[in-house]
Design a protein around this motif. Structure first.
Motif, PDB file in Angstrom:
ATOM      1  N   THR A 130       0.876  -1.249  -0.006  1.00 25.86           N
ATOM      2  CA  THR A 130       0.081  -0.075   0.054  1.00 25.86           C
ATOM      3  C   THR A 130       0.885   1.463  -0.088  1.00 25.86           C
ATOM      4  O   THR A 130       0.243   2.463  -0.047  1.00 25.86           O
ATOM      5  CB  THR A 130      -1.026   0.100   1.484  1.00 25.86           C
ATOM      6  N   MET A 131       2.326   1.260  -0.056  1.00 24.57           N
ATOM      7  CA  MET A 131       3.195   2.465  -0.038  1.00 24.57           C
ATOM      8  C   MET A 131       4.154   1.908  -0.934  1.00 24.57           C
ATOM      9  O   MET A 131       4.780   0.803  -1.312  1.00 24.57           O
ATOM     10  CB  MET A 131       3.447   2.561   1.312  1.00 24.57           C
ATOM     11  N   ASP A 132       4.745   3.078  -1.447  1.00 25.99           N
ATOM     12  CA  ASP A 132       6.020   3.024  -2.288  1.00 25.99           C
ATOM     13  C   ASP A 132       7.037   4.122  -1.914  1.00 25.99           C
ATOM     14  O   ASP A 132       6.494   5.252  -1.270  1.00 25.99           O
ATOM     15  CB  ASP A 132       5.737   2.754  -3.818  1.00 25.99           C
ATOM     16  N   ASP A 133       8.363   3.840  -1.933  1.00 26.83           N
ATOM     17  CA  ASP A 133       9.369   4.857  -1.650  1.00 26.83           C
ATOM     18  C   ASP A 133       9.477   6.063  -2.284  1.00 26.83           C
ATOM     19  O   ASP A 133       9.563   7.169  -2.076  1.00 26.83           O
ATOM     20  CB  ASP A 133      10.632   4.136  -1.289  1.00 26.83           C
ATOM     21  N   GLY A 134       9.167   5.682  -3.793  1.00 28.76           N
ATOM     22  CA  GLY A 134       9.168   6.941  -4.762  1.00 28.76           C
ATOM     23  C   GLY A 134       7.912   7.829  -4.967  1.00 28.76           C
ATOM     24  O   GLY A 134       6.855   7.480  -4.387  1.00 28.76           O
ATOM     25  N   ASP A 135       8.177   8.810  -5.243  1.00 31.93           N
ATOM     26  CA  ASP A 135       7.103   9.769  -5.358  1.00 31.93           C
ATOM     27  C   ASP A 135       6.550  10.044  -6.815  1.00 31.93           C
ATOM     28  O   ASP A 135       5.694  10.825  -6.936  1.00 31.93           O
ATOM     29  CB  ASP A 135       7.627  11.173  -4.912  1.00 31.93           C
ATOM     30  N   SER A 136       7.243   9.253  -7.759  1.00 31.79           N
ATOM     31  CA  SER A 136       6.472   9.200  -9.130  1.00 31.79           C
ATOM     32  C   SER A 136       5.395   8.124  -9.140  1.00 31.79           C
ATOM     33  O   SER A 136       4.732   8.628 -10.335  1.00 31.79           O
ATOM     34  CB  SER A 136       7.707   8.669 -10.168  1.00 31.79           C
TER      35      SER A 136
ATOM     36  N   ASP B  85      -5.260   2.654  -4.629  1.00 29.30           N
ATOM     37  CA  ASP B  85      -6.210   2.541  -3.326  1.00 29.30           C
ATOM     38  C   ASP B  85      -7.346   2.921  -3.993  1.00 29.30           C
ATOM     39  O   ASP B  85      -7.669   4.002  -4.523  1.00 29.30           O
ATOM     40  CB  ASP B  85      -5.602   3.744  -2.334  1.00 29.30           C
ATOM     41  N   PRO B  86      -8.607   2.131  -3.879  1.00 25.06           N
ATOM     42  CA  PRO B  86      -9.864   2.546  -4.026  1.00 25.06           C
ATOM     43  C   PRO B  86     -10.589   3.617  -3.477  1.00 25.06           C
ATOM     44  O   PRO B  86     -11.358   4.188  -4.171  1.00 25.06           O
ATOM     45  CB  PRO B  86     -10.653   1.091  -3.534  1.00 25.06           C
ATOM     46  N   ALA B  87     -10.146   4.163  -2.318  1.00 25.41           N
ATOM     47  CA  ALA B  87     -10.363   5.376  -1.856  1.00 25.41           C
ATOM     48  C   ALA B  87      -9.613   6.677  -2.395  1.00 25.41           C
ATOM     49  O   ALA B  87      -9.815   7.730  -1.954  1.00 25.41           O
ATOM     50  CB  ALA B  87     -10.181   5.392  -0.250  1.00 25.41           C
TER      51      ALA B  87
ATOM     52  N   TYR C 213      -8.614  -5.567  -1.763  1.00 29.31           N
ATOM     53  CA  TYR C 213      -8.736  -3.966  -1.108  1.00 29.31           C
ATOM     54  C   TYR C 213      -9.899  -3.764  -0.747  1.00 29.31           C
ATOM     55  O   TYR C 213     -10.141  -2.681  -0.062  1.00 29.31           O
ATOM     56  CB  TYR C 213      -8.721  -3.019  -2.668  1.00 29.31           C
ATOM     57  N   ARG C 214     -10.725  -4.774   0.000  1.00 31.84           N
ATOM     58  CA  ARG C 214     -11.704  -4.515   0.778  1.00 31.84           C
ATOM     59  C   ARG C 214     -11.343  -3.683   2.031  1.00 31.84           C
ATOM     60  O   ARG C 214     -12.254  -2.979   2.361  1.00 31.84           O
ATOM     61  CB  ARG C 214     -12.502  -5.833   1.271  1.00 31.84           C
ATOM     62  N   GLY C 215     -10.251  -4.010   2.728  1.00 30.90           N
ATOM     63  CA  GLY C 215     -10.201  -3.391   3.941  1.00 30.90           C
ATOM     64  C   GLY C 215      -9.463  -1.961   3.762  1.00 30.90           C
ATOM     65  O   GLY C 215      -9.932  -1.190   4.460  1.00 30.90           O
ATOM     66  N   LEU C 216      -8.911  -1.754   2.764  1.00 29.11           N
ATOM     67  CA  LEU C 216      -8.453  -0.534   2.427  1.00 29.11           C
ATOM     68  C   LEU C 216      -9.793   0.643   1.956  1.00 29.11           C
ATOM     69  O   LEU C 216      -9.670   1.612   2.358  1.00 29.11           O
ATOM     70  CB  LEU C 216      -7.427  -0.250   1.167  1.00 29.11           C
ATOM     71  N   ALA C 217     -10.649   0.054   1.504  1.00 29.94           N
ATOM     72  CA  ALA C 217     -11.878   0.820   1.006  1.00 29.94           C
ATOM     73  C   ALA C 217     -12.441   1.273   2.148  1.00 29.94           C
ATOM     74  O   ALA C 217     -13.190   2.111   2.212  1.00 29.94           O
ATOM     75  CB  ALA C 217     -12.694   0.179  -0.058  1.00 29.94           C
ATOM     76  N   ALA C 218     -12.391   0.296   3.202  1.00 32.57           N
ATOM     77  CA  ALA C 218     -13.554   0.742   4.437  1.00 32.57           C
ATOM     78  C   ALA C 218     -12.632   1.731   5.333  1.00 32.57           C
ATOM     79  O   ALA C 218     -13.190   2.314   6.347  1.00 32.57           O
ATOM     80  CB  ALA C 218     -13.556  -0.491   5.463  1.00 32.57           C
ATOM     81  N   GLN C 219     -11.400   2.145   5.213  1.00 33.54           N
ATOM     82  CA  GLN C 219     -10.423   3.090   5.943  1.00 33.54           C
ATOM     83  C   GLN C 219     -10.900   4.488   5.762  1.00 33.54           C
ATOM     84  O   GLN C 219     -11.382   4.625   4.505  1.00 33.54           O
ATOM     85  CB  GLN C 219      -9.016   2.710   5.517  1.00 33.54           C
TER      86      GLN C 219
END
Length: 205
Positions: free
Chosen positions: A37-43, A48-50, A199-205
Protein backbone atom coordinates in the motif's frame (compact mmCIF):
# COMPACT_ATOMS: atom_id res chain seq x y z
CA UNK A 1 -13.44 13.09 -28.63
CA UNK A 2 -10.44 11.36 -30.11
CA UNK A 3 -9.55 7.89 -28.98
CA UNK A 4 -7.76 7.49 -25.69
CA UNK A 5 -4.59 5.48 -25.97
CA UNK A 6 -2.79 4.04 -23.02
CA UNK A 7 0.25 2.03 -22.07
CA UNK A 8 0.68 -0.62 -19.42
CA UNK A 9 3.83 -1.96 -17.87
CA UNK A 10 3.99 -5.25 -16.04
CA UNK A 11 7.20 -5.76 -14.09
CA UNK A 12 8.36 -8.93 -12.40
CA UNK A 13 10.98 -8.19 -9.79
CA UNK A 14 12.86 -11.03 -8.12
CA UNK A 15 15.14 -9.29 -5.63
CA UNK A 16 16.05 -12.34 -3.58
CA UNK A 17 16.69 -15.98 -4.39
CA UNK A 18 15.13 -18.76 -2.41
CA UNK A 19 17.42 -20.35 0.12
CA UNK A 20 19.46 -23.15 -1.41
CA UNK A 21 19.01 -25.52 1.51
CA UNK A 22 16.47 -28.25 0.87
CA UNK A 23 15.40 -27.01 -2.53
CA UNK A 24 15.39 -30.51 -3.96
CA UNK A 25 13.55 -32.00 -0.98
CA UNK A 26 9.80 -32.30 -0.74
CA UNK A 27 9.36 -29.89 2.15
CA UNK A 28 6.20 -27.99 3.10
CA UNK A 29 5.72 -24.43 1.91
CA UNK A 30 4.22 -21.65 3.97
CA UNK A 31 3.11 -18.88 1.62
CA UNK A 32 2.15 -15.32 2.45
CA UNK A 33 0.79 -12.98 -0.23
CA UNK A 34 0.15 -9.31 0.46
CA UNK A 35 -0.75 -6.11 -1.35
CA UNK A 36 1.70 -3.26 -0.91
CA UNK A 37 0.00 0.00 0.00
CA UNK A 38 3.07 2.25 0.00
CA UNK A 39 6.05 2.96 -2.26
CA UNK A 40 9.25 4.83 -1.49
CA UNK A 41 9.23 6.82 -4.72
CA UNK A 42 7.10 9.91 -5.37
CA UNK A 43 6.54 9.20 -9.06
CA UNK A 44 4.10 6.36 -8.42
CA UNK A 45 0.56 6.33 -7.14
CA UNK A 46 -0.14 3.06 -5.37
CA UNK A 47 -3.63 1.77 -6.09
CA UNK A 48 -6.15 2.66 -3.41
CA UNK A 49 -9.91 2.38 -4.07
CA UNK A 50 -10.42 5.42 -1.86
CA UNK A 51 -7.97 7.52 -3.87
CA UNK A 52 -9.18 8.00 -7.46
CA UNK A 53 -7.00 9.57 -10.12
CA UNK A 54 -7.17 13.31 -10.69
CA UNK A 55 -6.00 15.29 -13.70
CA UNK A 56 -2.91 16.66 -11.94
CA UNK A 57 -1.65 13.07 -11.61
CA UNK A 58 -0.87 13.05 -15.34
CA UNK A 59 2.54 14.74 -15.29
CA UNK A 60 4.28 13.01 -18.19
CA UNK A 61 5.41 14.64 -21.42
CA UNK A 62 2.59 14.68 -23.95
CA UNK A 63 3.10 12.52 -27.02
CA UNK A 64 2.29 15.11 -29.68
CA UNK A 65 2.51 12.46 -32.36
CA UNK A 66 -0.32 10.45 -30.86
CA UNK A 67 -3.92 10.89 -32.01
CA UNK A 68 -5.04 10.03 -28.49
CA UNK A 69 -5.88 12.64 -25.88
CA UNK A 70 -4.49 10.79 -22.86
CA UNK A 71 -2.20 7.94 -21.91
CA UNK A 72 -2.06 5.98 -18.68
CA UNK A 73 1.03 4.07 -17.62
CA UNK A 74 0.01 1.57 -14.97
CA UNK A 75 1.07 -1.89 -13.98
CA UNK A 76 1.68 -4.56 -11.40
CA UNK A 77 4.99 -5.14 -9.73
CA UNK A 78 5.76 -8.36 -7.88
CA UNK A 79 8.57 -9.21 -5.50
CA UNK A 80 9.15 -12.35 -3.50
CA UNK A 81 11.49 -13.56 -0.82
CA UNK A 82 12.06 -17.11 0.37
CA UNK A 83 13.85 -18.77 3.24
CA UNK A 84 13.88 -22.24 4.73
CA UNK A 85 13.37 -22.39 8.49
CA UNK A 86 13.14 -25.60 10.50
CA UNK A 87 12.22 -27.72 7.49
CA UNK A 88 9.59 -25.31 6.14
CA UNK A 89 10.05 -23.08 3.10
CA UNK A 90 8.64 -19.64 3.93
CA UNK A 91 7.76 -17.60 0.84
CA UNK A 92 6.60 -13.99 1.05
CA UNK A 93 5.05 -12.52 -2.12
CA UNK A 94 4.34 -8.80 -2.36
CA UNK A 95 2.24 -7.21 -5.08
CA UNK A 96 2.17 -3.51 -5.92
CA UNK A 97 -0.33 -1.96 -8.33
CA UNK A 98 0.78 1.45 -9.49
CA UNK A 99 0.17 4.43 -11.76
CA UNK A 100 3.29 6.21 -12.99
CA UNK A 101 2.70 9.96 -12.94
CA UNK A 102 5.85 10.76 -14.89
CA UNK A 103 4.83 8.62 -17.87
CA UNK A 104 1.09 9.32 -17.94
CA UNK A 105 -0.16 12.37 -19.79
CA UNK A 106 -3.18 14.25 -21.09
CA UNK A 107 -3.56 16.76 -23.86
CA UNK A 108 -5.55 19.89 -23.14
CA UNK A 109 -8.61 18.48 -24.91
CA UNK A 110 -8.31 15.34 -22.80
CA UNK A 111 -8.56 17.13 -19.48
CA UNK A 112 -12.22 16.32 -18.97
CA UNK A 113 -14.19 14.21 -16.48
CA UNK A 114 -15.14 11.79 -19.26
CA UNK A 115 -11.52 11.05 -20.21
CA UNK A 116 -10.47 10.87 -16.57
CA UNK A 117 -13.21 8.36 -15.80
CA UNK A 118 -12.10 6.20 -18.72
CA UNK A 119 -8.50 6.23 -17.52
CA UNK A 120 -9.56 5.39 -13.97
CA UNK A 121 -11.17 2.17 -15.19
CA UNK A 122 -7.90 1.20 -16.87
CA UNK A 123 -6.23 1.55 -13.47
CA UNK A 124 -9.08 -0.40 -11.85
CA UNK A 125 -8.65 -3.23 -14.37
CA UNK A 126 -4.99 -3.48 -13.41
CA UNK A 127 -5.98 -3.80 -9.74
CA UNK A 128 -8.66 -6.37 -10.58
CA UNK A 129 -6.19 -8.65 -12.34
CA UNK A 130 -3.63 -8.17 -9.59
CA UNK A 131 -6.24 -9.59 -7.22
CA UNK A 132 -6.79 -12.51 -9.58
CA UNK A 133 -3.06 -13.10 -9.54
CA UNK A 134 -3.00 -13.09 -5.74
CA UNK A 135 -5.83 -15.63 -5.58
CA UNK A 136 -4.08 -17.80 -8.15
CA UNK A 137 -0.88 -17.74 -6.08
CA UNK A 138 -2.77 -18.72 -2.93
CA UNK A 139 -4.34 -21.73 -4.64
CA UNK A 140 -1.32 -22.95 -6.60
CA UNK A 141 0.40 -26.21 -5.47
CA UNK A 142 3.98 -24.92 -5.63
CA UNK A 143 7.00 -27.20 -5.93
CA UNK A 144 9.75 -26.17 -3.45
CA UNK A 145 12.49 -26.32 -6.08
CA UNK A 146 10.49 -24.41 -8.70
CA UNK A 147 8.75 -21.61 -6.81
CA UNK A 148 10.46 -18.85 -8.81
CA UNK A 149 9.61 -20.41 -12.18
CA UNK A 150 6.03 -21.19 -11.18
CA UNK A 151 5.46 -17.66 -9.87
CA UNK A 152 6.82 -16.25 -13.11
CA UNK A 153 4.52 -18.49 -15.17
CA UNK A 154 1.47 -17.48 -13.11
CA UNK A 155 2.42 -13.83 -13.44
CA UNK A 156 2.77 -14.08 -17.22
CA UNK A 157 -0.54 -15.92 -17.57
CA UNK A 158 -2.52 -13.37 -15.55
CA UNK A 159 -0.78 -10.42 -17.20
CA UNK A 160 -1.69 -11.76 -20.65
CA UNK A 161 -5.32 -11.98 -19.52
CA UNK A 162 -5.14 -8.44 -18.18
CA UNK A 163 -3.71 -7.10 -21.42
CA UNK A 164 -6.59 -8.71 -23.29
CA UNK A 165 -9.12 -7.17 -20.89
CA UNK A 166 -7.54 -3.73 -21.37
CA UNK A 167 -7.71 -4.17 -25.13
CA UNK A 168 -11.34 -5.34 -25.00
CA UNK A 169 -12.24 -2.38 -22.79
CA UNK A 170 -10.84 0.15 -25.26
CA UNK A 171 -12.33 -1.66 -28.24
CA UNK A 172 -15.82 -2.05 -26.82
CA UNK A 173 -16.01 1.49 -25.44
CA UNK A 174 -14.21 2.97 -28.45
CA UNK A 175 -11.70 4.46 -26.03
CA UNK A 176 -14.42 5.82 -23.77
CA UNK A 177 -16.45 7.63 -26.43
CA UNK A 178 -19.43 5.23 -26.29
CA UNK A 179 -21.15 6.28 -23.09
CA UNK A 180 -23.43 3.28 -22.63
CA UNK A 181 -20.59 0.80 -23.11
CA UNK A 182 -18.31 2.89 -20.91
CA UNK A 183 -20.84 2.85 -18.08
CA UNK A 184 -21.32 -0.91 -18.47
CA UNK A 185 -17.58 -1.57 -18.28
CA UNK A 186 -17.15 0.73 -15.28
CA UNK A 187 -19.94 -1.12 -13.46
CA UNK A 188 -18.51 -4.53 -14.35
CA UNK A 189 -15.01 -3.69 -13.18
CA UNK A 190 -16.32 -2.15 -9.98
CA UNK A 191 -18.39 -5.27 -9.29
CA UNK A 192 -15.35 -7.48 -9.86
CA UNK A 193 -13.20 -5.38 -7.53
CA UNK A 194 -15.91 -5.31 -4.86
CA UNK A 195 -16.05 -9.10 -5.03
CA UNK A 196 -12.33 -9.36 -4.23
CA UNK A 197 -10.86 -9.15 -0.74
CA UNK A 198 -7.54 -7.60 -1.83
CA UNK A 199 -8.69 -4.03 -1.28
CA UNK A 200 -11.79 -4.47 0.83
CA UNK A 201 -10.10 -3.38 4.03
CA UNK A 202 -8.50 -0.37 2.38
CA UNK A 203 -11.81 0.80 0.95
CA UNK A 204 -13.31 0.80 4.43
CA UNK A 205 -10.58 2.98 5.90
Amino acid sequence: MKGVRRMICCLLLLPALLAAQGRERNIPIRLNVSVQTMDDGDSLIVYDPARPLVLRDFKGRVDTGSDGVAATFSGMRMAFYGEEKKGVLHVDVQVLVYFDKTKSWTKKEGQTPVVLAHEQVHFDITAWYACLFIHAVKRYPFTPSRVKEELRALNQKIMAQMQQAQYDYDRETHHGTLRKQQAAWAAKVRMQLDAQDCYRGLAAQ
